[in-house]
Design a protein around this motif. Structure first.
Motif, mmCIF file in Angstrom:
data_model
loop_
_atom_site.group_PDB
_atom_site.id
_atom_site.type_symbol
_atom_site.label_atom_id
_atom_site.label_comp_id
_atom_site.label_asym_id
_atom_site.label_seq_id
_atom_site.Cartn_x
_atom_site.Cartn_y
_atom_site.Cartn_z
ATOM 1 N N ASN A 1 0.839 -1.199 0.000
ATOM 2 C CA ASN A 1 0.000 0.000 0.000
ATOM 3 C C ASN A 1 0.874 1.249 0.000
ATOM 4 O O ASN A 1 1.625 1.500 0.946
ATOM 5 C CB ASN A 1 -0.920 0.009 1.221
ATOM 6 C CG ASN A 1 -1.818 1.231 1.229
ATOM 7 O OD1 ASN A 1 -2.438 1.570 0.221
ATOM 8 N ND2 ASN A 1 -1.882 1.924 2.363
ATOM 9 N N ILE A 2 0.786 2.042 -1.061
ATOM 10 C CA ILE A 2 1.528 3.295 -1.169
ATOM 11 C C ILE A 2 0.578 4.440 -0.846
ATOM 12 O O ILE A 2 -0.419 4.637 -1.547
ATOM 13 C CB ILE A 2 2.120 3.466 -2.583
ATOM 14 C CG1 ILE A 2 3.160 2.370 -2.832
ATOM 15 C CG2 ILE A 2 2.726 4.849 -2.764
ATOM 16 C CD1 ILE A 2 3.756 2.396 -4.218
ATOM 17 N N GLU A 3 0.885 5.188 0.211
ATOM 18 C CA GLU A 3 -0.011 6.254 0.673
ATOM 19 C C GLU A 3 0.211 7.538 -0.120
ATOM 20 O O GLU A 3 0.363 8.619 0.441
ATOM 21 C CB GLU A 3 0.195 6.488 2.171
ATOM 22 C CG GLU A 3 -0.197 5.279 3.025
ATOM 23 C CD GLU A 3 0.027 5.516 4.505
ATOM 24 O OE1 GLU A 3 0.648 6.550 4.858
ATOM 25 O OE2 GLU A 3 -0.427 4.693 5.306
ATOM 26 N N LYS A 4 0.262 7.431 -1.410
ATOM 27 C CA LYS A 4 0.380 8.565 -2.316
ATOM 28 C C LYS A 4 -0.444 8.244 -3.558
ATOM 29 O O LYS A 4 -0.951 7.126 -3.696
ATOM 30 C CB LYS A 4 1.843 8.816 -2.714
ATOM 31 C CG LYS A 4 2.720 9.314 -1.557
ATOM 32 C CD LYS A 4 4.163 9.435 -1.976
ATOM 33 C CE LYS A 4 4.387 10.664 -2.829
ATOM 34 N NZ LYS A 4 4.331 11.916 -2.053
ATOM 35 N N HIS A 5 -0.557 9.207 -4.464
ATOM 36 C CA HIS A 5 -1.304 8.954 -5.692
ATOM 37 C C HIS A 5 -0.385 8.710 -6.883
ATOM 38 O O HIS A 5 -0.839 8.680 -8.018
ATOM 39 C CB HIS A 5 -2.291 10.096 -5.973
ATOM 40 C CG HIS A 5 -1.672 11.456 -6.005
ATOM 41 N ND1 HIS A 5 -0.854 11.935 -5.011
ATOM 42 C CD2 HIS A 5 -1.761 12.455 -6.917
ATOM 43 C CE1 HIS A 5 -0.471 13.154 -5.303
ATOM 44 N NE2 HIS A 5 -0.993 13.492 -6.459
ATOM 45 N N PHE A 6 0.898 8.540 -6.618
ATOM 46 C CA PHE A 6 1.848 8.071 -7.626
ATOM 47 C C PHE A 6 3.050 7.473 -6.905
ATOM 48 O O PHE A 6 3.204 7.628 -5.686
ATOM 49 C CB PHE A 6 2.278 9.205 -8.582
ATOM 50 C CG PHE A 6 3.004 10.343 -7.914
ATOM 51 C CD1 PHE A 6 4.389 10.371 -7.862
ATOM 52 C CD2 PHE A 6 2.306 11.406 -7.362
ATOM 53 C CE1 PHE A 6 5.066 11.423 -7.259
ATOM 54 C CE2 PHE A 6 2.961 12.463 -6.764
ATOM 55 C CZ PHE A 6 4.352 12.469 -6.706
ATOM 56 N N CYS A 7 3.882 6.779 -7.639
ATOM 57 C CA CYS A 7 4.997 6.052 -7.037
ATOM 58 C C CYS A 7 6.253 6.916 -6.958
ATOM 59 O O CYS A 7 6.604 7.593 -7.929
ATOM 60 C CB CYS A 7 5.326 4.803 -7.854
ATOM 61 S SG CYS A 7 4.013 3.561 -7.854
ATOM 62 N N VAL A 8 6.895 6.885 -5.801
ATOM 63 C CA VAL A 8 8.214 7.482 -5.641
ATOM 64 C C VAL A 8 9.099 6.486 -4.900
ATOM 65 O O VAL A 8 8.619 5.699 -4.088
ATOM 66 C CB VAL A 8 8.162 8.828 -4.879
ATOM 67 C CG1 VAL A 8 7.536 9.909 -5.719
ATOM 68 C CG2 VAL A 8 7.431 8.683 -3.563
ATOM 69 N N ASN A 9 10.369 6.534 -5.191
ATOM 70 C CA ASN A 9 11.287 5.499 -4.721
ATOM 71 C C ASN A 9 11.350 5.410 -3.199
ATOM 72 O O ASN A 9 11.361 4.317 -2.635
ATOM 73 C CB ASN A 9 12.681 5.750 -5.297
ATOM 74 C CG ASN A 9 13.580 4.555 -5.134
ATOM 75 O OD1 ASN A 9 13.336 3.500 -5.707
ATOM 76 N ND2 ASN A 9 14.629 4.696 -4.333
ATOM 77 N N ASN B 1 -1.412 15.590 -1.194
ATOM 78 C CA ASN B 1 -1.350 15.332 -2.640
ATOM 79 C C ASN B 1 -0.856 16.563 -3.400
ATOM 80 O O ASN B 1 -0.058 16.442 -4.338
ATOM 81 C CB ASN B 1 -2.727 14.918 -3.168
ATOM 82 C CG ASN B 1 -3.136 13.530 -2.711
ATOM 83 O OD1 ASN B 1 -2.315 12.759 -2.220
ATOM 84 N ND2 ASN B 1 -4.403 13.213 -2.847
ATOM 85 N N PHE B 2 -1.332 17.749 -2.995
ATOM 86 C CA PHE B 2 -0.904 18.974 -3.677
ATOM 87 C C PHE B 2 0.587 19.214 -3.464
ATOM 88 O O PHE B 2 1.308 19.559 -4.411
ATOM 89 C CB PHE B 2 -1.701 20.175 -3.176
ATOM 90 C CG PHE B 2 -1.226 21.477 -3.772
ATOM 91 C CD1 PHE B 2 -1.554 21.811 -5.078
ATOM 92 C CD2 PHE B 2 -0.433 22.352 -3.034
ATOM 93 C CE1 PHE B 2 -1.099 23.001 -5.646
ATOM 94 C CE2 PHE B 2 0.026 23.536 -3.592
ATOM 95 C CZ PHE B 2 -0.317 23.861 -4.900
ATOM 96 N N ILE B 3 1.060 19.048 -2.230
ATOM 97 C CA ILE B 3 2.487 19.241 -1.938
ATOM 98 C C ILE B 3 3.323 18.265 -2.751
ATOM 99 O O ILE B 3 4.372 18.621 -3.305
ATOM 100 C CB ILE B 3 2.760 19.059 -0.425
ATOM 101 C CG1 ILE B 3 2.088 20.182 0.369
ATOM 102 C CG2 ILE B 3 4.259 19.048 -0.145
ATOM 103 C CD1 ILE B 3 2.146 19.995 1.876
ATOM 104 N N ALA B 4 2.829 17.010 -2.849
ATOM 105 C CA ALA B 4 3.572 15.981 -3.569
ATOM 106 C C ALA B 4 3.657 16.260 -5.063
ATOM 107 O O ALA B 4 4.648 15.909 -5.719
ATOM 108 C CB ALA B 4 2.935 14.612 -3.324
ATOM 109 N N THR B 5 2.602 16.872 -5.626
ATOM 110 C CA THR B 5 2.565 17.078 -7.088
ATOM 111 C C THR B 5 2.804 18.536 -7.487
ATOM 112 O O THR B 5 2.655 18.886 -8.655
ATOM 113 C CB THR B 5 1.204 16.637 -7.662
ATOM 114 O OG1 THR B 5 0.148 17.263 -6.911
ATOM 115 C CG2 THR B 5 1.042 15.136 -7.599
#
Length: 313
Positions: A170-178, A271-275
């Motif tokens: 389970n990745i707690e984001k809406h896209f994959c990061v290493n 999500n906004f901070i991540a993208t």
């Protein structure tokens, strides 16, 4: 899980809060992605088709736009599909590939900004030696450096991640990061190599940052002495400086949120901070350069003027 091969699907849970307004978000995201494609492809075509723009600064700018297309294409199509899907999943290999694109995109942006800073330093601080330094060979080397450096670093990074054993999917984001993928590794799994490469990458790109600061110190020192250099600085260096600040702030915010961010923050804000680095720079950079650089602005205005003069059928 005893073997890495057991994990063949990752779940992207960062999109769960959008259930009630996915159609609206899908429409806005699709529109925004089309704008990204339009402004970047337009600037690339203007530079390619106009021989007067076949200069180092504009070639670097063309690569900057290509980088924006590369990074956003690694995110937006998958995100749009997830908004229409009842389950947000991504294959193991697809997740690693997306993580590679996200990291290499962010770092290629910084590498291109570094070579652009070097180009402006030569043009303003060493104008008499500019053409002897910035030869076609040197230009090709700098372009290759800006792309191959992040590609090589993150190829190693993703290769090391692919050898880990995972105890979660389970990745707690809406896209994959290493970094998030590595955190899913089993407790007994050795992640020292991943950490070493991660810190080495941070060191390399912090060095990029210090190099850019050094070049701007020289640029500012040189430009305050001459009105002509001040004008040149405002026309060609200010867009670069704005792009640098925007890109750096977006990437640092994302890294700080991943490493030290609170899980109490609303998922939409996370999500906004991540993208952020996939939302603001890909549109802002071509617009700033398009309106600020005189040759490109004149070319755009010329195209608009010609179209306005065409007779109606």
């Amino acid at each position: 899980m005893d073997n890495v091969s057991v994990v063949i699907i990752f779940t992207l849970s960062g999109i769960n809060e959008t259930v009630n307004y996915r159609v609206t978000l899908f429409s806005l995201t699709l529109l925004y992605y089309c704008i990204i494609l339009f402004v970047n492809i337009s600037l690339i075509m203007i530079i390619i088709l106009n021989e007067n723009l076949h200069e180092p600064m504009y070639i670097f700018l063309c690569n900057f736009c290509i980088s924006g297309l590369y990074g956003t294409t690694g995110f937006y199509p998958k995100f749009l599909l997830d908004l229409l899907s009842s389950s947000q999943e991504i294959s193991y290999s697809g997740c690693l590939f997306q993580a590679f694109i996200m990291y290499s995109f962010a770092c290629s942006e910084l590498s291109i900004l570094a070579v652009m800073a070097y180009d402006r330093y030569l043009a303003i601080c060493r104008p008499l030696h500019y053409h002897s330094f910035m030869t076609k060979k040197r230009l090709s080397q700098l372009v290759c450096f800006s792309w191959l450096t992040p590609f090589c670093i993150f190829s190693i990074n993703v290769l090391l991640t692919s050898k880990l054993k995972f105890c979660g999917s389970n990745i707690e984001k809406h896209f994959c990061v290493n970094w998030v993928i590595v955190k899913l590794a089993c407790p007994e799994t050795d992640t020292v190599s991943n950490s070493v490469i991660a810190y080495a990458t941070i060191f390399i790109y912090v060095s990029h940052g210090f190099f850019i600061i050094w070049t701007y110190m020289h640029l500012i020192t040189t430009c305050v002495r001459s009105t002509e250099d001040k004008v040149k600085f405002m026309q060609t260096c200010m867009p670069h400086l704005i792009s640098l600040i925007t890109c750096t702030v977006a990437v640092v915010f994302d890294l700080m949120n991943m490493r030290f961010g609170s899980k109490d923050l609303p998922q939409s804000l996370q999500n906004f901070i991540a993208t952020e680095f996939l939302i603001i720079p890909p549109v802002m950079n071509p617009l700033i350069y398009g309106f600020k650089l005189t040759k490109i602005r004149n070319r755009i205005l010329g195209l608009v003027y010609i179209k306005g003069k065409l007779p109606l059928p």
